[in-house]
Motif scaffolding. Structure first.
Motif, PDB file in Angstrom:
ATOM      1  N   MET A   1     -18.651  -3.476  12.486  1.00 49.33           N
ATOM      2  CA  MET A   1     -17.228  -3.748  12.275  1.00 49.33           C
ATOM      3  C   MET A   1     -16.566  -4.062  13.605  1.00 49.33           C
ATOM      4  SD  MET A   1     -15.535  -1.186   9.582  1.00 49.33           S
ATOM      5  CE  MET A   1     -16.521  -0.874   8.138  1.00 49.33           C
ATOM      6  N   ASN A   2     -16.446  -5.280  13.927  1.00 50.17           N
ATOM      7  CA  ASN A   2     -15.764  -5.626  15.176  1.00 50.17           C
ATOM      8  C   ASN A   2     -14.413  -6.261  14.876  1.00 50.17           C
ATOM      9  OD1 ASN A   2     -16.622  -7.940  14.094  1.00 50.17           O
ATOM     10  ND2 ASN A   2     -17.876  -8.620  15.818  1.00 50.17           N
ATOM     11  N   LEU A   3     -13.658  -6.426  15.946  1.00 45.09           N
ATOM     12  CA  LEU A   3     -12.298  -6.931  15.787  1.00 45.09           C
ATOM     13  C   LEU A   3     -12.285  -8.331  15.185  1.00 45.09           C
ATOM     14  CD1 LEU A   3      -9.283  -6.315  16.532  1.00 45.09           C
ATOM     15  CD2 LEU A   3      -9.681  -7.753  18.523  1.00 45.09           C
ATOM     16  N   ALA A   4     -13.227  -9.141  15.627  1.00 42.04           N
ATOM     17  CA  ALA A   4     -13.199 -10.557  15.251  1.00 42.04           C
ATOM     18  C   ALA A   4     -13.228 -10.733  13.739  1.00 42.04           C
ATOM     19  CB  ALA A   4     -14.373 -11.282  15.894  1.00 42.04           C
ATOM     20  N   SER A   5     -14.070  -9.932  13.052  1.00 46.14           N
ATOM     21  CA  SER A   5     -14.242 -10.170  11.630  1.00 46.14           C
ATOM     22  C   SER A   5     -13.034  -9.721  10.815  1.00 46.14           C
ATOM     23  CB  SER A   5     -15.494  -9.459  11.129  1.00 46.14           C
ATOM     24  OG  SER A   5     -15.306  -8.072  11.265  1.00 46.14           O
ATOM     25  N   HIS A   6     -12.235  -8.793  11.375  1.00 42.55           N
ATOM     26  CA  HIS A   6     -11.127  -8.276  10.576  1.00 42.55           C
ATOM     27  C   HIS A   6      -9.765  -8.596  11.157  1.00 42.55           C
ATOM     28  CE1 HIS A   6     -13.921  -6.545   7.953  1.00 42.55           C
ATOM     29  NE2 HIS A   6     -14.345  -5.612   8.780  1.00 42.55           N
ATOM     30  N   ALA A   7      -9.754  -9.352  12.255  1.00 41.28           N
ATOM     31  CA  ALA A   7      -8.472  -9.655  12.896  1.00 41.28           C
ATOM     32  C   ALA A   7      -7.520 -10.321  11.912  1.00 41.28           C
ATOM     33  CB  ALA A   7      -8.686 -10.550  14.105  1.00 41.28           C
ATOM     34  N   ASP A   8      -8.045 -11.181  11.050  1.00 38.84           N
ATOM     35  CA  ASP A   8      -7.163 -11.877  10.104  1.00 38.84           C
ATOM     36  C   ASP A   8      -6.461 -10.905   9.167  1.00 38.84           C
ATOM     37  OD1 ASP A   8      -9.698 -11.326   9.290  1.00 38.84           O
ATOM     38  OD2 ASP A   8      -9.978 -13.120   8.076  1.00 38.84           O
ATOM     39  N   PHE A   9      -7.177  -9.857   8.749  1.00 44.87           N
ATOM     40  CA  PHE A   9      -6.537  -8.885   7.861  1.00 44.87           C
ATOM     41  C   PHE A   9      -5.455  -8.099   8.577  1.00 44.87           C
ATOM     42  CE2 PHE A   9     -10.452  -9.632   5.488  1.00 44.87           C
ATOM     43  CZ  PHE A   9      -9.905  -9.888   4.241  1.00 44.87           C
ATOM     44  N   ILE A  10      -5.739  -7.769   9.860  1.00 40.04           N
ATOM     45  CA  ILE A  10      -4.733  -7.019  10.615  1.00 40.04           C
ATOM     46  C   ILE A  10      -3.488  -7.873  10.806  1.00 40.04           C
ATOM     47  CG2 ILE A  10      -4.264  -5.907  12.821  1.00 40.04           C
ATOM     48  CD1 ILE A  10      -7.335  -5.402  12.973  1.00 40.04           C
ATOM     49  N   VAL A  11      -3.708  -9.133  11.211  1.00 39.40           N
ATOM     50  CA  VAL A  11      -2.572 -10.028  11.412  1.00 39.40           C
ATOM     51  C   VAL A  11      -1.822 -10.231  10.102  1.00 39.40           C
ATOM     52  CG1 VAL A  11      -1.911 -12.385  12.001  1.00 39.40           C
ATOM     53  CG2 VAL A  11      -3.605 -11.181  13.383  1.00 39.40           C
ATOM     54  N   ALA A  12      -2.589 -10.384   9.006  1.00 30.74           N
ATOM     55  CA  ALA A  12      -1.959 -10.591   7.702  1.00 30.74           C
ATOM     56  C   ALA A  12      -1.130  -9.385   7.315  1.00 30.74           C
ATOM     57  CB  ALA A  12      -3.021 -10.867   6.645  1.00 30.74           C
ATOM     58  N   ALA A  13      -1.646  -8.180   7.598  1.00 27.68           N
ATOM     59  CA  ALA A  13      -0.919  -6.965   7.230  1.00 27.68           C
ATOM     60  C   ALA A  13       0.391  -6.892   7.995  1.00 27.68           C
ATOM     61  CB  ALA A  13      -1.780  -5.738   7.510  1.00 27.68           C
ATOM     62  N   TYR A  14       0.342  -7.123   9.311  1.00 26.54           N
ATOM     63  CA  TYR A  14       1.581  -7.076  10.095  1.00 26.54           C
ATOM     64  C   TYR A  14       2.515  -8.212   9.697  1.00 26.54           C
ATOM     65  CZ  TYR A  14       0.246  -3.128  12.902  1.00 26.54           C
ATOM     66  OH  TYR A  14      -0.073  -1.857  13.276  1.00 26.54           O
ATOM     67  N   GLY A  15       1.924  -9.372   9.424  1.00 25.15           N
ATOM     68  CA  GLY A  15       2.748 -10.505   8.987  1.00 25.15           C
ATOM     69  C   GLY A  15       3.444 -10.201   7.671  1.00 25.15           C
ATOM     70  N   ALA A  16       2.702  -9.590   6.727  1.00 21.67           N
ATOM     71  CA  ALA A  16       3.290  -9.281   5.423  1.00 21.67           C
ATOM     72  C   ALA A  16       4.410  -8.270   5.579  1.00 21.67           C
ATOM     73  CB  ALA A  16       2.216  -8.746   4.481  1.00 21.67           C
ATOM     74  N   ALA A  17       4.162  -7.241   6.424  1.00 23.49           N
ATOM     75  CA  ALA A  17       5.207  -6.234   6.653  1.00 23.49           C
ATOM     76  C   ALA A  17       6.450  -6.899   7.226  1.00 23.49           C
ATOM     77  CB  ALA A  17       4.690  -5.155   7.597  1.00 23.49           C
ATOM     78  N   ALA A  18       6.240  -7.784   8.220  1.00 22.15           N
ATOM     79  CA  ALA A  18       7.375  -8.471   8.834  1.00 22.15           C
ATOM     80  C   ALA A  18       8.080  -9.340   7.804  1.00 22.15           C
ATOM     81  CB  ALA A  18       6.896  -9.313  10.012  1.00 22.15           C
ATOM     82  N   ALA A  19       7.310  -9.991   6.931  1.00 23.37           N
ATOM     83  CA  ALA A  19       7.913 -10.883   5.933  1.00 23.37           C
ATOM     84  C   ALA A  19       8.768 -10.091   4.946  1.00 23.37           C
ATOM     85  CB  ALA A  19       6.818 -11.647   5.193  1.00 23.37           C
ATOM     86  N   ILE A  20       8.219  -8.961   4.442  1.00 22.83           N
ATOM     87  CA  ILE A  20       8.962  -8.174   3.445  1.00 22.83           C
ATOM     88  C   ILE A  20      10.251  -7.630   4.048  1.00 22.83           C
ATOM     89  CG2 ILE A  20       8.906  -6.076   2.065  1.00 22.83           C
ATOM     90  CD1 ILE A  20       5.808  -6.567   1.879  1.00 22.83           C
ATOM     91  N   LEU A  21      10.111  -7.004   5.230  1.00 22.54           N
ATOM     92  CA  LEU A  21      11.311  -6.423   5.844  1.00 22.54           C
ATOM     93  C   LEU A  21      12.250  -7.533   6.310  1.00 22.54           C
ATOM     94  CD1 LEU A  21       9.593  -3.466   7.712  1.00 22.54           C
ATOM     95  CD2 LEU A  21      10.879  -3.424   5.577  1.00 22.54           C
ATOM     96  N   GLY A  22      11.669  -8.671   6.734  1.00 20.46           N
ATOM     97  CA  GLY A  22      12.499  -9.802   7.163  1.00 20.46           C
ATOM     98  C   GLY A  22      13.329 -10.348   6.017  1.00 20.46           C
ATOM     99  N   VAL A  23      12.706 -10.452   4.833  1.00 19.21           N
ATOM    100  CA  VAL A  23      13.462 -10.940   3.666  1.00 19.21           C
ATOM    101  C   VAL A  23      14.624  -9.998   3.368  1.00 19.21           C
ATOM    102  CG1 VAL A  23      13.325 -11.199   1.162  1.00 19.21           C
ATOM    103  CG2 VAL A  23      11.609 -12.261   2.613  1.00 19.21           C
ATOM    104  N   LEU A  24      14.347  -8.694   3.454  1.00 22.07           N
ATOM    105  CA  LEU A  24      15.409  -7.710   3.208  1.00 22.07           C
ATOM    106  C   LEU A  24      16.541  -7.892   4.224  1.00 22.07           C
ATOM    107  CD1 LEU A  24      16.260  -5.211   1.554  1.00 22.07           C
ATOM    108  CD2 LEU A  24      15.189  -3.807   3.288  1.00 22.07           C
ATOM    109  N   ILE A  25      16.166  -8.053   5.507  1.00 19.07           N
ATOM    110  CA  ILE A  25      17.180  -8.212   6.556  1.00 19.07           C
ATOM    111  C   ILE A  25      18.004  -9.468   6.308  1.00 19.07           C
ATOM    112  CG2 ILE A  25      17.493  -8.693   9.013  1.00 19.07           C
ATOM    113  CD1 ILE A  25      14.996  -6.865   9.468  1.00 19.07           C
ATOM    114  N   LEU A  26      17.324 -10.571   5.956  1.00 15.28           N
ATOM    115  CA  LEU A  26      18.048 -11.826   5.712  1.00 15.28           C
ATOM    116  C   LEU A  26      18.987 -11.681   4.525  1.00 15.28           C
ATOM    117  CD1 LEU A  26      15.393 -14.607   6.306  1.00 15.28           C
ATOM    118  CD2 LEU A  26      17.367 -14.019   7.708  1.00 15.28           C
ATOM    119  N   TRP A  27      18.486 -11.018   3.466  1.00  5.85           N
ATOM    120  CA  TRP A  27      19.332 -10.812   2.288  1.00  5.85           C
ATOM    121  C   TRP A  27      20.592 -10.038   2.670  1.00  5.85           C
ATOM    122  CZ3 TRP A  27      20.019  -5.879  -0.257  1.00  5.85           C
ATOM    123  CH2 TRP A  27      20.867  -5.955  -1.371  1.00  5.85           C
ATOM    124  N   VAL A  28      20.397  -8.972   3.445  1.00  7.96           N
ATOM    125  CA  VAL A  28      21.541  -8.158   3.849  1.00  7.96           C
ATOM    126  C   VAL A  28      22.532  -8.997   4.641  1.00  7.96           C
ATOM    127  CG1 VAL A  28      22.256  -6.238   5.311  1.00  7.96           C
ATOM    128  CG2 VAL A  28      20.283  -5.990   3.824  1.00  7.96           C
TER     129      VAL A  28
END
Lengths: 244, 59, 222, 212
Positions: B1-28
């Motif tokens: 299990m190295n970083l390279a093989s799962h980096a996309d999932f980590i980036v996707a997870a942080y991206g998704a978190a940013a997207a969800i909270l970002g949508v909330l912020i924009l809505w507000v």
């Protein structure tokens, strides 16, 4: 007591206007620092680099439960103390709590994919959070369905408290259901043992996201107070016209 | 299990978190602007709340 | 044509605004899907096998329960009377109401299906296959459902009776919807045959539904 | 509406739930005339109006609309030429006042109507300031006024009014009276089911059911 001082919506609005920029600034700074810490955190011996997802997943789970706690206290405020801001606080907590719950679910799903080979496993913890998410959506739907704010507040408060009482029962049932069907061989997300090197960034991220939660909650509360003013204006306008 | 093989999932997870909270912020933010605008329109039309301007209120 | 467009826009607006209940159908769908693993257990291979069927049952119930108020709300506030007082055939009015209803409930169900499919271990292309069958099949649910909605309006009994009346009519849709989904996911059957029949059912319902519903409304008037 | 129209009822029978409500009903009504339908509760006042509007089946007898440009056009029903103001206001609470009115004028109106008619009709019933307000905020009287605006916005020769003055205050009743007189002056017809007297000159009374 400070709470009484801000019971007046106008005073609360000016309080929110003063506090919000600071709160947002602090949250942004803390988040930047937290993400920097996460970047430097070591990999887990068992889960590798994917453990980095934990730093947003676990705080989001905490805040998801915290959000329901806020709603429950607000519900008591609505039903027992009839505090004028409790309705607003309860309503505002629902979308914020739901957003953090969704964050927890999506990050958990993206963590689970490399761990389990599938996006969703009916893991006991994730399942409980998922049910919490459904309950948040139910409360939001109830708020949207009832037109009159104070009536909606009482209905939502009753639902919130019923949910708060039921949450431990749901958690217990889901745990029982889960162990009944699958022995605890599955790797659990965010298990109880955490390496000290991982603990510091986790706590920093939790603090930063909590600040974000408060900032958002305050901002949504401010919007809600304004929305009620618009409603009052509409009613006044209708009253001023002939035939009322 | 190295970083390279799962980096996309980590980036996707942080991206998704940013997207969800970002949508909330924009809505507000957009909600806030729209509400302020509506209230300003009422002000222009001369509809006022009694608690704000007791003296001017026609009621 | 302008009148029909106005009716369509009115129904879409009502559904989208607060309290309209367009999102509640999707939420109901999600909850039905969620209940499945609690009943059958979190057994991933089993969930994968019954997944398309459960998605279809969830979408079926969600779209039927949402139909309850479609005509009853217009009856209760007197709109239904006025809708009939023009040269426009009632059939067209009912058909347009059905279309608006499908756009605000049926279509979101189909769009949400690939996401909800993940909870039943139906992922990737399989989820999209189910969504495609729902896209083709939900119009049939809406338009057959219209008949029940019209009958219950005139009989003045609500929700449960509607489901009892309409569910038998939707059985063919369910059969071919699930068959097409399973064919797309696992084979060995050909996907095209059941899918074509599903599309045909939707087209038939589009003709039968509004006519039968309008007839029920006319005969029910007292 | 320059051409003179006339509405005639011949030997109308109304049956509801197996019970005969009225029978042998005759009347004629021409352009510019008003008819007050009176009678005790349950005599069939509302039923008669709904029958003319095409909302209730005619058990026996005939209703004929003749004159004007209608003679060659047998397809047109009386319901298409009539406005029906019933007990319900046919308003959607989540739509704004103007959206409600614009929908009905698009649905019921035959000619292409601009936005102007709706604005003018709102003005005629005194709701011009409330156009953007959701109908949910209206009082019962204001909802009634908004229903009346429908009759003003869309020209139709026959007005079928079921207890038109209910929920209206004195000012609104005056407005209603003015609108009714204007309608008659333009060659319209009015059938109003009512308990109270309607202050229109030359209004005839159609008493249905047994004398109380």
């Amino acid at each position: 007591m400070a709470l009484i001082d801000y019971a007046n919506p106008s005073k609360f609005l000016s309080f929110a206007d003063r506090v919000l920029p600071w709160l947002i600034g602090c949250a942004a700074l803390a988040l930047a620092f937290g993400i920097n810490q996460v970047y430097g955190a070591p990999d887990d011996y068992q889960q590798g680099a994917t453990v980095k997802i934990m730093f947003v997943h676990v705080p989001a789970a905490w805040l998801a439960m915290f959000g329901w706690g806020v709603m429950s206290i607000a519900a008591l405020g609505t039903l027992v103390w009839r505090h004028p801001l409790a309705d607003v606080a309860g309503k505002a907590a629902a979308p914020v709590g739901a957003a953090f719950t969704l964050t927890c679910l999506v990050t958990g799903s993206l963590w689970g994919r490399p761990m389990w080979g599938t996006y969703w496993v009916w893991d006991a913890r994730l399942t409980s959070v998922f049910i919490l998410f459904l309950m948040y959506l139910g409360v939001i739907a109830l708020w949207r369905t009832i037109d009159e704010p104070s009536r909606a507040a009482r209905a939502a408060a009753i639902l919130t408290l019923a949910g708060a009482v039921n949450l431990p029962i749901i958690k217990f049932s889901v745990d029982w259901w889960n162990t009944l069907h699958q022995p605890a061989s599955v790797l659990r997300l965010g298990g109880p043992t955490i390496h000290p090197d991982l603990l510091a960034p986790l706590l920093i991220m939790a603090f930063a996201l909590a600040l974000l939660f408060f900032a958002l909650h305050l901002a949504v509360m401010r919007n809600e107070i304004l929305r009620r003013r618009v409603r009052t204006m509409h009613l006044l306008q209708a009253q001023a016209a002939p035939g009322s | 299990m190295n970083l390279a093989s799962h980096a996309d999932f980590i980036v996707a997870a942080y991206g998704a978190a940013a997207a969800i909270l970002g949508v909330l912020i924009l809505w507000v933010m957009f909600d806030y602007r729209a509400l302020r605008r509506t209230l300003a329109e009422f002000e222009d039309e001369g509809v006022t709340r009694r608690s704000d301007h007791t003296a001017r209120s026609p009621l | 044509m302008k009148a029909l467009a106005a009716l369509f826009m009115r129904d879409v607006r009502i559904a989208m605004r607060a309290g309209g209940g367009a999102s509640v159908a999707v939420l109901f769908f999600l909850i039905v899907v969620t209940l499945t693993p609690f009943a059958v257990g979190p057994d991933l291979p089993l969930l994968k096998r019954i997944g398309p069927a459960m998605l279809w049952i969830g979408a079926l119930l969600a779209s039927l329960l949402a139909l309850d108020r479609l005509l009853a709300a217009d009856r209760d506030d007197g709109s239904l009377d006025l809708l009939g007082m023009t040269a426009m055939p009632l059939e067209l009015a009912v058909a347009v109401k059905g279309l608006a209803h499908w756009l605000t409930t049926g279509l979101p169900l189909a769009i949400a299906a690939p996401l909800f499919a993940l909870f039943l271990n139906v992922d990737g292309s399989a989820g999209f296959a189910v969504a495609l069958t729902l896209l083709a099949g939900t119009p049939a649910l809406t338009f057959f459902g219209l008949i029940g909605a019209a009958l219950t309006v005139t009989l003045r009994r609500g929700g449960l009776l509607l489901s009892v009346l309409v569910l038998p009519l939707t059985i063919p849709v369910l059969i071919f919807g699930v068959a097409a989904s399973n064919a797309a996911i696992a084979g060995p059957l050909d996907f095209g045959t059941p899918f074509t029949i599903l599309c045909a059912l939707s087209l038939i319902s589009f003709v039968i539904g509004p006519f039968a519903a309008a007839m029920a409304l006319r005969h029910g008037q007292e | 509406m320059a051409d003179s129209l006339s509405l005639a009822a011949e030997d109308l029978v109304c049956r509801r739930g197996g019970r005969e409500v009225f029978s042998g009903l005759h009347f004629t009504l021409s352009s510019g005339q008003a008819l007050a339908v009176t009678g005790r509760n349950g005599a069939g006042k509302s039923s008669l109006l709904r029958m003319i509007a095409g909302l209730l089946r005619i058990e026996a007898g005939r209703l004929v609309l003749s004159g004007g440009d209608l003679d060659g056009d047998l397809e047109r029903s009386i319901g298409e030429e009539a406005h029906y103001l019933g007990h319900q206001d046919a308003l959607k609470p989540s739509l704004s006042v103007i959206e409600n009115l614009e929908f009905w004028s698009a649905w019921l109106g035959r000619a292409e109507l601009g936005g102007g008619e709706c604005r003018a009709a709102l003005g005629a019933v005194g709701l011009e300031t409330l156009g953007r307000l959701p109908a949910a905020y209206l009082s019962a009287g204001q909802k009634r006024r908004l229903s009346l605006a429908r009759l003003v916005a869309i020209p139709r020769p026959i007005w079928l009014l079921d207890e038109p003055s209910s929920a209206l205050d004195a000012a609104a009743q005056t407005t209603l009276l003015v609108l009714m007189r204007e309608h008659l002056a333009k060659g319209g017809m009015i059938l109003a089911a009512t308990h109270a007297a309607i202050g229109i000159d030359g209004i005839r009374e159609l008493r249905i059911g047994p004398a109380a």
